[in-house]
Design a protein around this motif. Sequence first.
Motif, PDB file in Angstrom:
ATOM      1  N   ASN A 129      20.919  60.790 104.808  1.00  0.00           N
ATOM      2  CA  ASN A 129      20.262  60.912 103.508  1.00  0.00           C
ATOM      3  C   ASN A 129      20.956  61.936 102.615  1.00  0.00           C
ATOM      4  O   ASN A 129      20.983  61.777 101.385  1.00  0.00           O
ATOM      5  CB  ASN A 129      18.789  61.290 103.695  1.00  0.00           C
ATOM      6  N   THR A 130      21.526  62.973 103.224  1.00  0.00           N
ATOM      7  CA  THR A 130      22.286  63.948 102.443  1.00  0.00           C
ATOM      8  C   THR A 130      23.547  63.310 101.877  1.00  0.00           C
ATOM      9  O   THR A 130      23.919  63.561 100.719  1.00  0.00           O
ATOM     10  CB  THR A 130      22.649  65.156 103.324  1.00  0.00           C
ATOM     11  N   MET A 131      24.196  62.478 102.662  1.00  0.00           N
ATOM     12  CA  MET A 131      25.368  61.742 102.187  1.00  0.00           C
ATOM     13  C   MET A 131      25.011  60.875 100.979  1.00  0.00           C
ATOM     14  O   MET A 131      25.756  60.826  99.988  1.00  0.00           O
ATOM     15  CB  MET A 131      25.921  60.868 103.314  1.00  0.00           C
ATOM     16  N   THR A 132      23.870  60.200 101.054  1.00  0.00           N
ATOM     17  CA  THR A 132      23.439  59.351  99.946  1.00  0.00           C
ATOM     18  C   THR A 132      23.228  60.156  98.673  1.00  0.00           C
ATOM     19  O   THR A 132      23.663  59.758  97.582  1.00  0.00           O
ATOM     20  CB  THR A 132      22.133  58.619 100.314  1.00  0.00           C
ATOM     21  N   ALA A 133      22.561  61.298  98.789  1.00  0.00           N
ATOM     22  CA  ALA A 133      22.323  62.142  97.615  1.00  0.00           C
ATOM     23  C   ALA A 133      23.640  62.642  97.031  1.00  0.00           C
ATOM     24  O   ALA A 133      23.812  62.692  95.804  1.00  0.00           O
ATOM     25  CB  ALA A 133      21.429  63.326  97.984  1.00  0.00           C
ATOM     26  N   HIS A 134      24.579  63.009  97.895  1.00  0.00           N
ATOM     27  CA  HIS A 134      25.876  63.483  97.406  1.00  0.00           C
ATOM     28  C   HIS A 134      26.608  62.378  96.662  1.00  0.00           C
ATOM     29  O   HIS A 134      27.214  62.626  95.611  1.00  0.00           O
ATOM     30  CB  HIS A 134      26.723  63.978  98.574  1.00  0.00           C
ATOM     31  N   THR A 135      26.553  61.171  97.202  1.00  0.00           N
ATOM     32  CA  THR A 135      27.206  60.049  96.534  1.00  0.00           C
ATOM     33  C   THR A 135      26.585  59.799  95.163  1.00  0.00           C
ATOM     34  O   THR A 135      27.299  59.585  94.172  1.00  0.00           O
ATOM     35  CB  THR A 135      27.091  58.777  97.389  1.00  0.00           C
ATOM     36  N   LEU A 136      25.274  59.830  95.089  1.00  0.00           N
ATOM     37  CA  LEU A 136      24.591  59.577  93.819  1.00  0.00           C
ATOM     38  C   LEU A 136      24.928  60.634  92.779  1.00  0.00           C
ATOM     39  O   LEU A 136      25.227  60.311  91.619  1.00  0.00           O
ATOM     40  CB  LEU A 136      23.076  59.518  94.041  1.00  0.00           C
ATOM     41  N   VAL A 137      24.887  61.905  93.176  1.00  0.00           N
ATOM     42  CA  VAL A 137      25.165  62.953  92.184  1.00  0.00           C
ATOM     43  C   VAL A 137      26.628  62.910  91.768  1.00  0.00           C
ATOM     44  O   VAL A 137      26.958  63.129  90.585  1.00  0.00           O
ATOM     45  CB  VAL A 137      24.788  64.347  92.727  1.00  0.00           C
TER      46      VAL A 137
END
Length: 252
Positions: A129-137
């Motif tokens: 989930n942290t990877m997903t947030a990093h990708t989005l930002v």
Amino acid sequence: MSIDPGWPVALALVVLLGIAVGAHRLNGYGLEKPALVAAARSIAQLGVAALLITSVVEHLWLSVLLVVVMFALGVLTTSRRVDAPGSWPAAATAMAAGVVPVLVVVLATGTIPLEGIAIIPIAGIIVGNTMTAHTLVGRRAFSALRDEHPQYEAALSLGLLPAQAIREIVHRRAPEALLPGLDQVKTTGVVTLPGAFIGVMLGGGSPVQAATAQVLVLFGIMAAQTITVGVAERLVAARRLVSPDLRSALVD
């Protein structure tokens, strides 16, 4: 309750994949082949993951090593997704800033035991989930900097430093990366029953135990994602986390 490999599962997978591919074709998305490739990769990767976890789960140091490998693959994946593979050290810094405190808290408080069977799934969920947030930002920030480059130059002409000018553009886009996670937290138990809840239930746990595990995971995801997005925003402003085209465009 358990779901064991067998003909019923195989039949269900074939039918579901057929529905997905058929929907792609019906809607004209042209993603039939990528869907088939993704399906094949998921089966292979989950099979390998199952074998790895089975072989390392009894050994703490091997379990920790597996988590490190998962984290490294997450960093490489998100670096590619934001078109900034050369900025992987910055991506790793942002993700570690979110993941490490969460794992320290759940282990230090005794919420989960210091055992591979507990560490691997919790760490995997938080890292993913942290990877997903990093990708989005990253994608939102880079898109904003490309679309609003004249505003960046105007801010420099007014005397702002490059980092200040970048943050003026990026800061209002960064919260968008957190909205999917917040929506998940708000709708859990009402609209969705996420993986940790289902996993505990399938493993024989009570509904109360499942709810407790899910709340722990959701709070950990919120904390990790928020820290990661904040650190990533600052690294973008410092021009340490940027795509190659922006590295040349965001000059003093």
